[in-house]
Enzyme design. Structure first.
Site, PDB file in Angstrom:
ATOM      1  N   GLY A  17       0.829  -1.204   0.000  1.00 15.67           N
ATOM      2  CA  GLY A  17       0.000   0.000   0.000  1.00 15.67           C
ATOM      3  C   GLY A  17       0.863   1.253   0.000  1.00 15.67           C
ATOM      4  O   GLY A  17       0.506   2.257   0.613  1.00 15.67           O
ATOM      5  N   ARG A  20       0.295   5.693  -1.903  1.00 19.35           N
ATOM      6  CA  ARG A  20      -0.197   6.995  -1.421  1.00 19.35           C
ATOM      7  C   ARG A  20      -0.276   6.973   0.111  1.00 19.35           C
ATOM      8  O   ARG A  20      -0.032   5.957   0.744  1.00 19.35           O
ATOM      9  CB  ARG A  20      -1.575   7.295  -2.017  1.00 19.35           C
ATOM     10  CG  ARG A  20      -2.644   6.320  -1.576  1.00 19.35           C
ATOM     11  CD  ARG A  20      -4.036   6.771  -1.970  1.00 19.35           C
ATOM     12  NE  ARG A  20      -5.044   5.994  -1.294  1.00 19.35           N
ATOM     13  CZ  ARG A  20      -5.826   5.086  -1.888  1.00 19.35           C
ATOM     14  NH1 ARG A  20      -5.719   4.863  -3.181  1.00 19.35           N
ATOM     15  NH2 ARG A  20      -6.713   4.417  -1.179  1.00 19.35           N
ATOM     16  N   ASN A  93       1.409  -2.233   5.402  1.00 22.92           N
ATOM     17  CA  ASN A  93       0.669  -0.982   5.598  1.00 22.92           C
ATOM     18  C   ASN A  93      -0.694  -0.989   4.910  1.00 22.92           C
ATOM     19  O   ASN A  93      -1.593  -0.237   5.319  1.00 22.92           O
ATOM     20  CB  ASN A  93       1.538   0.166   5.047  1.00 22.92           C
ATOM     21  CG  ASN A  93       0.747   1.430   4.815  1.00 22.92           C
ATOM     22  OD1 ASN A  93       0.459   2.182   5.743  1.00 22.92           O
ATOM     23  ND2 ASN A  93       0.351   1.677   3.554  1.00 22.92           N
ATOM     24  N   SER A 142      -3.679   0.567  14.363  1.00 26.22           N
ATOM     25  CA  SER A 142      -4.441   1.814  14.534  1.00 26.22           C
ATOM     26  C   SER A 142      -4.713   2.015  16.011  1.00 26.22           C
ATOM     27  O   SER A 142      -4.898   1.033  16.747  1.00 26.22           O
ATOM     28  CB  SER A 142      -5.775   1.723  13.792  1.00 26.22           C
ATOM     29  OG  SER A 142      -6.626   2.799  14.169  1.00 26.22           O
ATOM     30  N   TYR A 155     -13.243  -2.831  11.271  1.00 22.71           N
ATOM     31  CA  TYR A 155     -11.912  -2.207  11.168  1.00 22.71           C
ATOM     32  C   TYR A 155     -11.140  -2.364  12.480  1.00 22.71           C
ATOM     33  O   TYR A 155      -9.972  -2.784  12.482  1.00 22.71           O
ATOM     34  CB  TYR A 155     -12.077  -0.728  10.817  1.00 22.71           C
ATOM     35  CG  TYR A 155     -10.772   0.026  10.681  1.00 22.71           C
ATOM     36  CD1 TYR A 155      -9.994  -0.091   9.536  1.00 22.71           C
ATOM     37  CD2 TYR A 155     -10.316   0.851  11.708  1.00 22.71           C
ATOM     38  CE1 TYR A 155      -8.792   0.599   9.415  1.00 22.71           C
ATOM     39  CE2 TYR A 155      -9.121   1.547  11.590  1.00 22.71           C
ATOM     40  CZ  TYR A 155      -8.361   1.420  10.450  1.00 22.71           C
ATOM     41  OH  TYR A 155      -7.174   2.105  10.327  1.00 22.71           O
ATOM     42  N   LYS A 159      -7.605  -4.497  13.209  1.00 27.90           N
ATOM     43  CA  LYS A 159      -6.364  -3.877  13.684  1.00 27.90           C
ATOM     44  C   LYS A 159      -5.935  -4.451  15.034  1.00 27.90           C
ATOM     45  O   LYS A 159      -4.742  -4.516  15.344  1.00 27.90           O
ATOM     46  CB  LYS A 159      -6.528  -2.362  13.754  1.00 27.90           C
ATOM     47  CG  LYS A 159      -6.702  -1.710  12.371  1.00 27.90           C
ATOM     48  CD  LYS A 159      -5.488  -1.932  11.485  1.00 27.90           C
ATOM     49  CE  LYS A 159      -5.568  -1.169  10.187  1.00 27.90           C
ATOM     50  NZ  LYS A 159      -4.358  -1.312   9.356  1.00 27.90           N
ATOM     51  N   ILE A 187      -4.769  10.602  10.892  1.00 26.39           N
ATOM     52  CA  ILE A 187      -3.824  11.202   9.944  1.00 26.39           C
ATOM     53  C   ILE A 187      -4.649  11.607   8.719  1.00 26.39           C
ATOM     54  O   ILE A 187      -5.479  10.820   8.244  1.00 26.39           O
ATOM     55  CB  ILE A 187      -2.745  10.167   9.503  1.00 26.39           C
ATOM     56  CG1 ILE A 187      -2.133   9.427  10.700  1.00 26.39           C
ATOM     57  CG2 ILE A 187      -1.682  10.838   8.646  1.00 26.39           C
ATOM     58  CD1 ILE A 187      -1.325  10.257  11.656  1.00 26.39           C
TER      59      ILE A 187
HETATM   60  N1  LIG Z   1      -5.301   7.689   8.032  1.00 29.15           N
HETATM   61  C1  LIG Z   1      -5.480   7.393   9.306  1.00 29.15           C
HETATM   62  O1  LIG Z   1      -6.019   8.191  10.102  1.00 29.15           O
HETATM   63  C2  LIG Z   1      -5.013   6.061   9.853  1.00 29.15           C
HETATM   64  C3  LIG Z   1      -5.024   5.877  11.244  1.00 29.15           C
HETATM   65  C4  LIG Z   1      -4.606   4.656  11.755  1.00 29.15           C
HETATM   66  C5  LIG Z   1      -4.165   3.650  10.914  1.00 29.15           C
HETATM   67  N2  LIG Z   1      -4.171   3.860   9.573  1.00 29.15           N
HETATM   68  C6  LIG Z   1      -3.697   2.756   8.716  1.00 29.15           C
HETATM   69  O2  LIG Z   1      -2.618   3.195   7.914  1.00 29.15           O
HETATM   70  C7  LIG Z   1      -2.576   2.425   6.713  1.00 29.15           C
HETATM   71  C8  LIG Z   1      -2.500   3.364   5.518  1.00 29.15           C
HETATM   72  O3  LIG Z   1      -3.707   4.126   5.470  1.00 29.15           O
HETATM   73  P1  LIG Z   1      -3.822   5.566   4.773  1.00 29.15           P
HETATM   74  O4  LIG Z   1      -4.443   6.463   5.753  1.00 29.15           O
HETATM   75  O5  LIG Z   1      -2.539   5.922   4.139  1.00 29.15           O
HETATM   76  O6  LIG Z   1      -4.956   5.241   3.676  1.00 29.15           O
HETATM   77  P2  LIG Z   1      -4.971   5.314   2.083  1.00 29.15           P
HETATM   78  O7  LIG Z   1      -6.320   4.863   1.691  1.00 29.15           O
HETATM   79  O8  LIG Z   1      -4.472   6.632   1.627  1.00 29.15           O
HETATM   80  O9  LIG Z   1      -3.857   4.247   1.651  1.00 29.15           O
HETATM   81  C9  LIG Z   1      -4.097   2.869   1.719  1.00 29.15           C
HETATM   82  C10 LIG Z   1      -3.086   2.171   0.851  1.00 29.15           C
HETATM   83  O10 LIG Z   1      -3.358   0.765   0.873  1.00 29.15           O
HETATM   84  C11 LIG Z   1      -3.468   0.297  -0.462  1.00 29.15           C
HETATM   85  N3  LIG Z   1      -4.357  -0.848  -0.509  1.00 29.15           N
HETATM   86  C12 LIG Z   1      -5.682  -0.903  -0.212  1.00 29.15           C
HETATM   87  N4  LIG Z   1      -6.146  -2.144  -0.422  1.00 29.15           N
HETATM   88  C13 LIG Z   1      -5.091  -2.888  -0.841  1.00 29.15           C
HETATM   89  C14 LIG Z   1      -4.926  -4.230  -1.235  1.00 29.15           C
HETATM   90  N5  LIG Z   1      -5.965  -5.098  -1.214  1.00 29.15           N
HETATM   91  N6  LIG Z   1      -3.707  -4.663  -1.633  1.00 29.15           N
HETATM   92  C15 LIG Z   1      -2.650  -3.811  -1.672  1.00 29.15           C
HETATM   93  N7  LIG Z   1      -2.731  -2.511  -1.308  1.00 29.15           N
HETATM   94  C16 LIG Z   1      -3.945  -2.072  -0.902  1.00 29.15           C
HETATM   95  C17 LIG Z   1      -3.962   1.494  -1.254  1.00 29.15           C
HETATM   96  O11 LIG Z   1      -3.684   1.361  -2.644  1.00 29.15           O
HETATM   97  C18 LIG Z   1      -3.157   2.613  -0.608  1.00 29.15           C
HETATM   98  O12 LIG Z   1      -1.855   2.659  -1.173  1.00 29.15           O
HETATM   99  C19 LIG Z   1      -3.824   1.531   6.722  1.00 29.15           C
HETATM  100  O13 LIG Z   1      -3.482   0.240   7.189  1.00 29.15           O
HETATM  101  C20 LIG Z   1      -4.718   2.228   7.727  1.00 29.15           C
HETATM  102  O14 LIG Z   1      -5.647   1.351   8.321  1.00 29.15           O
HETATM  103  C21 LIG Z   1      -4.572   5.037   9.007  1.00 29.15           C
END
Ligand SMILES: NC(=O)c1ccc[n+]([C@@H]2O[C@H](COP(=O)([O-])OP(=O)(O)OC[C@H]3O[C@@H](n4cnc5c(N)ncnc54)[C@H](O)[C@@H]3O)[C@@H](O)[C@H]2O)c1
Length: 248
Positions: A17, A20, A93, A142, A155, A159, A187
């Site tokens: 992932g 982005r 990720n 998370s 979700y 996690k 984030i």
């Molecule tokens: N943004 C937040 O507030 C937050 C908080 C806690 C945890 N997280 C975790 O951080 C990680 C990244 O999230 P983000 O905020 O950057 O979100 P995002 O949606 O911007 O990025 C998610 C990434 O995962 C990839 N992805 C999704 N499904 C996939 C699959 N089946 N196979 C391969 N890649 C896949 C997407 O292409 C993308 O690159 C996630 O695990 C999310 O749960 C995010």
């Protein structure tokens, strides 16, 4: 450039992932620290731009590979090993969010979230464990795994599983492979976009001691630390980079 500002020179990293958001930030931080970096995504058009950014710092590759596919993960690791070398650093990720009251969550919705977030993490960690002789595995969890959040049951459960998986694997792979989790707070990314949140949801996310969203760079800095030489005595931990939402 020297060992102080490129402490990961000669290392190979894989970030799932990584096209982005937080994954992109981590991939860039590892590349700036000297690592060759591979990213995978399930067909994200932003991957080409991220690859070009990574290549400013050294060798990099991107692959369209879905973490829910066992065959795709085996093939991904095969390609990374052949083209860049055996990974020293693997960051699981990739993740998705599903938001709905539990009574409106179908079994298929629940399965999909668990499939990407937890089973995907399992597949990535297993391929890493099969191939790495030493190094670091970092799983992105998370803060909601520990806090719980209404309308996000699947979700949060996924996690929570990532944190448990991390602890078990840290014991199993010691002492050569160190396994840790990062549990970010809110984030501003596509997943949790400030612009698209309701005032109520935003207020809930801001009800922390630091009363702000974190940045991708703040998560990436923690991942870079965990991947680097200073973190050699740390395994089985879950790092809350969360503005104080959870205190361990
Ligand atoms: N943004 C937040 O507030 C937050 C908080 C806690 C945890 N997280 C975790 O951080 C990680 C990244 O999230 P983000 O905020 O950057 O979100 P995002 O949606 O911007 O990025 C998610 C990434 O995962 C990839 N992805 C999704 N499904 C996939 C699959 N089946 N196979 C391969 N890649 C896949 C997407 O292409 C993308 O690159 C996630 O695990 C999310 O749960 C995010």
């Amino acid at each position: 450039m020297n060992e102080y500002n490129r402490p990961l020179a000669g290392k190979v990293a894989l970030v799932t992932g990584g096209s982005r958001g937080i994954g992109r930030g981590i991939a860039l931080a590892l590349a700036k620290a000297g690592a060759k970096v591979a990213i995978c995504h399930p067909g994200d058009e932003r991957a080409a731009q991220t690859l070009a950014e990574l290549q400013q710092y050294g060798e990099a590759l991107e692959r369209c590979a879905d973490v829910t596919s066992e065959a795709a993960m085996v093939a991904l690791f095969d390609q990374v090993c052949t083209l860049l070398g055996t990974p020293d650093i693997v960051v699981s990720n990739a993740g998705i969010l599903h938001e709905a009251p539990l009574v409106e969550t179908s079994a298929a919705d629940f399965d999909r979230v668990l499939d990407v977030n937890l089973r995907g993490c399992f597949l990535v960690n297993r391929e890493a464990a099969r191939r790495m002789k030493s190094g670091r595995i970092i799983n992105i969890a998370s803060d909601l795994a520990l806090l719980g959040r209404e309308r996000m049951t699947a979700y949060c459960a996924s996690k929570g599983g990532v944190i448990s998986l991390t602890r078990s694997l840290a014991r199993e792979l010691a002492p050569h492979i160190l396994v840790n989790a990062i549990a970010p707070g809110s984030i501003d990314t596509d997943m949790t976009s400030v612009d698209s949140m309701s005032p109520e949801a935003l207020a809930k996310d801001l009800a922390t001691p630091l009363a702000r969203f974190g940045t991708v760079e703040e998560i990436a800095a923690t991942a870079r630390f965990l991947a680097g030489p200073e973190a050699g005595f740390i395994t089985g931990q879950c790092f809350g980079v969360n503005g104080g939402s959870v205190m361990y």
